[in-house]
Design a protein around this motif. Structure first.
Motif, PDB file in Angstrom:
ATOM      1  N   LEU A 649       9.374  -9.328   9.332  1.00  0.00           N
ATOM      2  CA  LEU A 649       9.763  -9.156   7.928  1.00  0.00           C
ATOM      3  C   LEU A 649       8.864  -8.156   7.197  1.00  0.00           C
ATOM      4  N   PHE A 650       7.619  -8.019   7.666  1.00  0.00           N
ATOM      5  CA  PHE A 650       6.600  -7.266   6.928  1.00  0.00           C
ATOM      6  C   PHE A 650       7.050  -5.863   6.496  1.00  0.00           C
ATOM      7  N   PRO A 651       7.630  -5.037   7.377  1.00  0.00           N
ATOM      8  CA  PRO A 651       8.023  -3.685   6.935  1.00  0.00           C
ATOM      9  C   PRO A 651       9.047  -3.700   5.798  1.00  0.00           C
ATOM     10  N   HIS A 652       9.921  -4.712   5.793  1.00  0.00           N
ATOM     11  CA  HIS A 652      10.962  -4.786   4.750  1.00  0.00           C
ATOM     12  C   HIS A 652      10.361  -5.075   3.373  1.00  0.00           C
ATOM     13  N   LEU A 653       9.194  -5.731   3.353  1.00  0.00           N
ATOM     14  CA  LEU A 653       8.563  -6.070   2.068  1.00  0.00           C
ATOM     15  C   LEU A 653       8.035  -4.832   1.349  1.00  0.00           C
ATOM     16  N   LEU A 654       7.898  -3.731   2.072  1.00  0.00           N
ATOM     17  CA  LEU A 654       7.377  -2.500   1.475  1.00  0.00           C
ATOM     18  C   LEU A 654       8.485  -1.580   0.973  1.00  0.00           C
ATOM     19  N   GLN A 655       9.750  -2.016   1.132  1.00  0.00           N
ATOM     20  CA  GLN A 655      10.879  -1.190   0.693  1.00  0.00           C
ATOM     21  C   GLN A 655      10.842  -1.007  -0.832  1.00  0.00           C
ATOM     22  N   PRO A 656      10.937   0.219  -1.331  1.00  0.00           N
ATOM     23  CA  PRO A 656      10.840   0.470  -2.781  1.00  0.00           C
ATOM     24  C   PRO A 656      11.860  -0.318  -3.615  1.00  0.00           C
ATOM     25  N   VAL A 657      13.058  -0.565  -3.067  1.00  0.00           N
ATOM     26  CA  VAL A 657      14.096  -1.222  -3.860  1.00  0.00           C
ATOM     27  C   VAL A 657      13.659  -2.618  -4.293  1.00  0.00           C
ATOM     28  N   LEU A 658      12.892  -3.315  -3.445  1.00  0.00           N
ATOM     29  CA  LEU A 658      12.419  -4.651  -3.810  1.00  0.00           C
ATOM     30  C   LEU A 658      11.473  -4.604  -5.002  1.00  0.00           C
ATOM     31  N   TRP A 659      10.680  -3.534  -5.066  1.00  0.00           N
ATOM     32  CA  TRP A 659       9.651  -3.424  -6.107  1.00  0.00           C
ATOM     33  C   TRP A 659      10.204  -2.898  -7.424  1.00  0.00           C
ATOM     34  N   GLU A 660      11.466  -2.468  -7.418  1.00  0.00           N
ATOM     35  CA  GLU A 660      12.085  -1.987  -8.664  1.00  0.00           C
ATOM     36  C   GLU A 660      12.378  -3.148  -9.607  1.00  0.00           C
ATOM     37  N   ARG A 661      12.526  -4.349  -9.044  1.00  0.00           N
ATOM     38  CA  ARG A 661      12.873  -5.519  -9.870  1.00  0.00           C
ATOM     39  C   ARG A 661      11.602  -6.219 -10.340  1.00  0.00           C
ATOM     40  N   THR A 662      11.422  -6.250 -11.630  1.00  0.00           N
ATOM     41  CA  THR A 662      10.206  -6.803 -12.210  1.00  0.00           C
ATOM     42  C   THR A 662       9.954  -8.233 -11.754  1.00  0.00           C
ATOM     43  N   GLY A 663      11.015  -9.024 -11.659  1.00  0.00           N
ATOM     44  CA  GLY A 663      10.862 -10.430 -11.293  1.00  0.00           C
ATOM     45  C   GLY A 663      10.340 -10.657  -9.892  1.00  0.00           C
ATOM     46  N   ASN A 664      10.484  -9.657  -9.017  1.00  0.00           N
ATOM     47  CA  ASN A 664      10.013  -9.803  -7.632  1.00  0.00           C
ATOM     48  C   ASN A 664       8.517  -9.577  -7.488  1.00  0.00           C
ATOM     49  N   ILE A 665       7.926  -8.804  -8.406  1.00  0.00           N
ATOM     50  CA  ILE A 665       6.585  -8.246  -8.178  1.00  0.00           C
ATOM     51  C   ILE A 665       5.509  -9.309  -7.942  1.00  0.00           C
ATOM     52  N   PRO A 666       5.340 -10.320  -8.821  1.00  0.00           N
ATOM     53  CA  PRO A 666       4.259 -11.293  -8.574  1.00  0.00           C
ATOM     54  C   PRO A 666       4.424 -12.019  -7.242  1.00  0.00           C
ATOM     55  N   ALA A 667       5.670 -12.395  -6.899  1.00  0.00           N
ATOM     56  CA  ALA A 667       5.901 -13.125  -5.654  1.00  0.00           C
ATOM     57  C   ALA A 667       5.671 -12.233  -4.438  1.00  0.00           C
ATOM     58  N   LEU A 668       6.075 -10.971  -4.517  1.00  0.00           N
ATOM     59  CA  LEU A 668       5.855 -10.035  -3.410  1.00  0.00           C
ATOM     60  C   LEU A 668       4.367  -9.779  -3.191  1.00  0.00           C
ATOM     61  N   VAL A 669       3.631  -9.599  -4.272  1.00  0.00           N
ATOM     62  CA  VAL A 669       2.188  -9.365  -4.149  1.00  0.00           C
ATOM     63  C   VAL A 669       1.533 -10.585  -3.504  1.00  0.00           C
ATOM     64  N   ARG A 670       1.921 -11.762  -3.957  1.00  0.00           N
ATOM     65  CA  ARG A 670       1.373 -12.998  -3.384  1.00  0.00           C
ATOM     66  C   ARG A 670       1.664 -13.063  -1.881  1.00  0.00           C
ATOM     67  N   LEU A 671       2.872 -12.690  -1.473  1.00  0.00           N
ATOM     68  CA  LEU A 671       3.247 -12.737  -0.055  1.00  0.00           C
ATOM     69  C   LEU A 671       2.452 -11.706   0.753  1.00  0.00           C
ATOM     70  N   GLY A 696       0.939   2.631  -1.063  1.00  0.00           N
ATOM     71  CA  GLY A 696       1.994   3.180  -1.935  1.00  0.00           C
ATOM     72  C   GLY A 696       2.437   2.159  -2.966  1.00  0.00           C
ATOM     73  N   VAL A 697       2.536   0.901  -2.526  1.00  0.00           N
ATOM     74  CA  VAL A 697       2.867  -0.187  -3.460  1.00  0.00           C
ATOM     75  C   VAL A 697       1.774  -0.306  -4.513  1.00  0.00           C
ATOM     76  N   PHE A 698       0.513  -0.298  -4.057  1.00  0.00           N
ATOM     77  CA  PHE A 698      -0.621  -0.354  -4.984  1.00  0.00           C
ATOM     78  C   PHE A 698      -0.541   0.788  -6.006  1.00  0.00           C
ATOM     79  N   GLN A 699      -0.236   1.995  -5.535  1.00  0.00           N
ATOM     80  CA  GLN A 699      -0.173   3.158  -6.426  1.00  0.00           C
ATOM     81  C   GLN A 699       0.918   2.980  -7.486  1.00  0.00           C
ATOM     82  N   LYS A 700       2.063   2.424  -7.075  1.00  0.00           N
ATOM     83  CA  LYS A 700       3.159   2.212  -8.022  1.00  0.00           C
ATOM     84  C   LYS A 700       2.757   1.187  -9.093  1.00  0.00           C
ATOM     85  N   LEU A 701       2.131   0.103  -8.648  1.00  0.00           N
ATOM     86  CA  LEU A 701       1.777  -0.976  -9.575  1.00  0.00           C
ATOM     87  C   LEU A 701       0.679  -0.536 -10.534  1.00  0.00           C
TER      88      LEU A 701
END
Length: 935
Positions: A649-671, A696-701
């Motif tokens: 699952l790990f590579p899929h968690l880095l997909q940009p589309v998941l990080w576009e949704r504000t509600g996903n961010i805290p849970a994704l970071v925790r995971l 890249g995720v860090f840079q976006k956040l």
């Protein structure tokens, strides 16, 4: 998107599909509209459609879609792209008022709401001519237009009731009053003339009304308040507001209002259409009677008796209309009764009036009502099956008499000592609940259960314990109200009791009922109307929480049932609270079981992963943040390497589309943090190519003011857990990104997070490494960071763990960084020590610069469901220096002693000549506590 006929036709087709009950048709249409709403002209296409379409359903659908689009996208969030192009914003504001006023009422309401949303952001600075345009429409003479203006004005101005006082608010209100008050007053004055001049038009409209379907007219007459009732009720509401807000000015008019409203109450019937009027009229009396200077209006015994007899008692009674609502519209009945949205009901108003009168006349009022209660109970005893409503009214009277102060969380916190609540409970509540037939007298049973909820802090525990099996039994009642109240009462009894947070029941006391409790709770979810009953699911969650290991034998069956329910509701999520409690119950199952047997985590993964996969593949947005939180909990339960199922699952968690949704961010970071904590070596070797993706995720956040703290959470985990060699090549670039953000957009929140990060880096890689990386980016930058950021800002750091990290990091800078002792940086050594002692001893600096505008994560607008934290998926606070340092003050003293041993004489000299007297005294205390001296 061009404003073309072809695009209008396409939009029409997709709007039609969003109305389809079949999720397979509806969801793709909703996703398509979501995908194109960022295009220029999209909102203008919607406005064109609702203006020109011949299909009324499509027009209404377009208006609702437009309003929701505005709600999601109009607000401009700092550091995030503008979701609506400026040309569209200008065009919308130029056309929307005219379009709203020329539209039918159903569409007018939607556009009026949209205007108020835009106004909340843009009025008055970015929309200065809005009021002028609205006021000019008062001259139209068209009452449909005037109504639209008034509705919009109400929507725009109502927020002033709840805004915090500020100069900016007063300025805005003055602007509104200057522009709107006189035209509105003139409109009031002109109304009689308007009707006189337009009598023929008015009569024609009324004639059209009369020729409507006779049934519709009858329904309107019997059930719904007419214009006259609505007008009278609004006058009562306004009079109450004047009495509260403009006491002195209104005082001389008030006795006449009391007389007029009293006469209105005693001459108004029990019909449903008068409910709002009667409720507002009673609320007016309630607001007046509790104010000291109107006490004289109510103190006569005859007046009190008359109010009790003619106003309160008749409006406490359970009417045929209430019984119909109880049986036919149970969800609405529960919502109004349990959730406090019964503000406009007769019973709620009558209860408020009783409480108001008891403020000054508790003794006389209690005496008057005691007689009524006894009389009602005697009538009930004569023929219970016929006279049950008398007892129900008696329960309500006792409840309103006894509750002086009440909260949703704790029930009654202050009771009328003149009412014997325990005696009433034993003699009149328990007997009804003990009857063998749970379906008999459902209203009485429901109100008896409600009595338990409300007075759980006043009735002795032994009596409440007797009620537990009775409530469990009532979970099987056919009436949705009864079994819902039973579930809610159990949940309240299993929660903490009273403001002191003492536990009411222990797991051992409830243990005898475990099996039947869990069986009946899950069976209740199969009863008609309760398949997604949030009160039942909350009771399940609370039972798990209270019983802990006592539920372990039942978990295999329970998790199967929860998983089946999760799969069913994921097809079409519609009850947010139910869904939340369901995930909380799943988390509790995992926590409780795996605490006793960590290996059981595999069983949960087998049960849950198939459903989770389906949720992720079908992109069920409401559930995805929950799934990530539960997966984090499961992953954190593993003690060794990450299982391959997670790594897939790990590579899929880095997909940009998941990080576009504000509600996903805290849970994704925790995971991602869970991945880093449990499997950093696996990631470094098996997924080394994913490290740039993590960064890249860090840079976006980090670029977002709303989410930069989440970026630091991720970065801290990378620094703490990843092997140093795996991030070596990226370290300098990380610091450059942070300095760029610091230079372009410095906020207090960012500074606090930055301070924690650089001190964690210092602990992990060493003080010298921190100095070298700073000076490697720019010569003498290390000194600038110390002087401009660490020394002046360290006092702002909050949180025990965060302060400890900073204390240990700064101690390393003071004692393990040679350049601090033998270069130009030496002049900063004592100020740095002074700031560290300040971190230990001075209050936290919680000031925030005036120019900063903080955006709460929950308030950032977006299409997605907002993030909801699962309490029972919560992460334990992690102390990265816990094993290294216990007491940071002692650690400072020991480190200074070690430094002074290496360079004798220098440390005492620097300390004694430059530290202020108070800081020096604190330092001597640390040295004494550590049993060391400076050499």
């Amino acid at each position: 998107m061009e404003l073309s006929d072809a695009n209008l036709q396409t939009l029409t087709e997709y709007l039609k599909k969003t109305l389809d009950p079949d999720p397979a048709i509806r969801r793709p249409a909703e996703k398509f509209l979501e995908s194109v709403e960022g295009n220029q002209n999209y909102p203008l296409l919607l406005l064109t459609l609702l203006e020109k379409s011949q299909d009324n359903v499509i027009k209404v659908c377009a208006s609702v879609t437009f309003k929701n689009y505005i709600k999601r996208n109009w607000r401009i969030v700092e550091d995030e792209p503008n979701k609506i192009c400026e040309a569209d914003r200008v065009a919308i504001k130029a056309n929307i008022v005219h379009l709203m006023l020329s539209s039918p009422e159903q569409i007018q309401k939607q556009l009026s709401d949209a205007i108020s949303i835009i106004g909340r952001e843009d009025f008055p600075q970015k929309w200065p001519d809005l009021l002028t345009e609205m006021v000019n429409r008062f001259q139209s003479g068209d009452f449909h237009v005037i109504n639209g203006v008034l509705r919009t004005a109400h929507s725009l101005f109502k927020r002033y009731r709840h805004e915090f006082k500020s100069n900016e608010l007063w300025t805005e209100i003055k602007l509104v009053l200057d522009a709107f008050a006189l035209p509105l007053t003139n409109l009031f004055k002109d109304l009689p003339e308007f009707f006189e001049d337009n009598m023929e038009t008015w009569m024609n409209n009324f004639h059209t009304l009369l020729t409507l379907d006779n049934k519709l007219l009858q329904t309107d007459d019997e059930e719904e308040a007419g214009l006259l009732e609505l007008l009278k009720s609004q006058i009562c509401d306004n009079a109450a507001l004047y009495a509260q807000k403009y006491d002195e000015e209104f005082q001389r008019y008030l006795p006449r209002f009391v007389t007029a409203i009293w006469n209105l109450l005693v001459t108004t019937g029990q019909e449903v259409k008068y409910d709002l009027l009667v409720s507002n009229a009673i609320q007016f009396l309630a607001s007046v009677c509790e104010r000291p200077h109107y006490k004289n209006l109510f103190e006569d015994q005859n007046t009190l008796t008359s109010i009790c007899e003619k106003v309160i008692v008749p409006n406490m009674e359970f009417r045929a209309a209430d019984e119909e609502a109880f049986e036919d519209n149970s969800e609405e009945y529960i919502r109004r009764d349990l959730e406090g949205s019964d503000i406009d009901t007769r019973r709620r108003a009558a209860c408020d009036l009783v409480r108001g009168l008891c403020k000054f006349f508790e003794g006389p009022v209690t005496g008057i009502f005691s007689g009524y209660v006894n009389s009602m109970l005697q009538e009930y005893a004569k023929n219970p099956s016929v006279n049950w409503k008398h007892k129900d009214a008696a329960i309500y009277l006792v409840t309103s008499l006894a509750s002086k102060a009440q909260t949703q969380k704790h029930g009654i916190t202050q009771a009328n000592e003149l009412v014997n609540l325990t005696e009433f409970f034993v003699n009149h509540i328990l007997p009804d609940l003990k009857s063998a037939n749970v379906n008999e007298f459902p209203v009485l049973k429901a109100d008896g259960i409600k009595y338990i909820m409300i007075f759980r802090n006043q009735v002795p525990k032994e009596h409440l314990l007797v009620s537990i099996p009775l409530l469990i039994n009532h979970l099987q009642a056919e009436s949705i109200v009864v079994h819902t109240y039973a579930a809610h009462a159990l949940e309240r009894l299993f929660t903490r009791r009273g403001p002191n947070n003492a536990t009411l029941f222990t797991a051992a006391e409830i243990a005898p009922f475990v099996e039947i409790l869990l069986t009946n709770l899950f069976k209740a979810l199969t009863l008609p109307g309760s398949s997604e009953n949030e009160y039942i699911m909350k009771a399940i969650m609370r039972s798990f929480s209270l019983l802990q290991e006592a539920i372990i034998p039942y978990i295999p069956t329970l998790i199967t049932q929860l998983t089946q329910k999760l799969l069913a509701v994921s097809k079409n999520p519609s009850k947010p609270h139910f869904n939340h409690y369901m995930f909380e119950a799943i988390c509790l199952s995992i926590r409780i079981t795996c605490k006793a047997n960590p290996a059981a985590v595999v069983n949960f993964e087998e049960a849950l992963f198939l459903v989770f996969t389906e949720i992720l593949q079908n992109d069920v947005q409401e559930f995805i943040p929950y799934v990530f939180q539960v997966m984090s909990l499961l992953l954190e339960t593993h003690k060794n390497d990450i299982p391959s199922s997670y790594m897939a699952l790990f590579p899929h968690l880095l997909q940009p589309v998941l990080w576009e949704r504000t509600g996903n961010i805290p849970a994704l970071v925790r995971l991602l943090q869970a991945f880093l904590e449990r499997g950093s070596n696996t990631i470094a070797s098996a997924a080394a190519d994913k490290i740039p993706g993590l960064l890249g995720v860090f840079q976006k956040l980090i670029a977002s003011k709303a989410n930069d703290h989440q970026g630091f959470y991720l970065l801290n985990s990378i620094i703490e857990h990843m092997p140093p060699e795996s991030v070596d090549q990226y370290r300098k670039q990380i610091f450059i990104l942070l300095f760029q953000r610091l230079q372009n957009s410095k906020t207090t929140k960012f500074i606090k997070s930055f301070l924690v990060f650089i001190n964690l880096y210092c602990i992990k890689y060493g003080a010298l490494a921190l100095q070298e990386i700073f000076d490697g980016i720019q010569p003498k930058m290390f000194g600038m960071v110390l002087e401009k950021i660490i020394i002046p800002e360290i006092q702002k750091v909050s949180g025990n763990v965060e302060k400890k990290i900073c204390a240990v990091g700064i101690t390393k800078l003071l004692t393990e960084c040679p350049p601090m002792m033998d270069t130009e940086y030496t002049k900063l050594w004592t100020p740095l020590l002074q700031s560290l002692i300040g971190l230990f001893e001075l209050p936290e600096d919680d000031t925030i610069p005036d120019e900063e505008h903080f955006i709460d994560i929950e308030d950032t607008p977006g299409y997605q469901t907002a993030f909801s934290q699962l309490a029972f998926a919560g992460k334990k606070e992690h102390d990265p220096v816990g094993q290294m340092v216990n007491n940071p003050k002692i650690h400072l003293a020991q480190s200074l002693h070690k430094l002074s041993t290496a360079c004798p004489g220098r440390v005492p000299s620097m300390v004694s000549t430059s530290l202020n007297a108070e800081a020096l005294q604190y330092l001597q205390g640390y040295l004494q506590a550590a049993s060391v001296t400076l050499l």
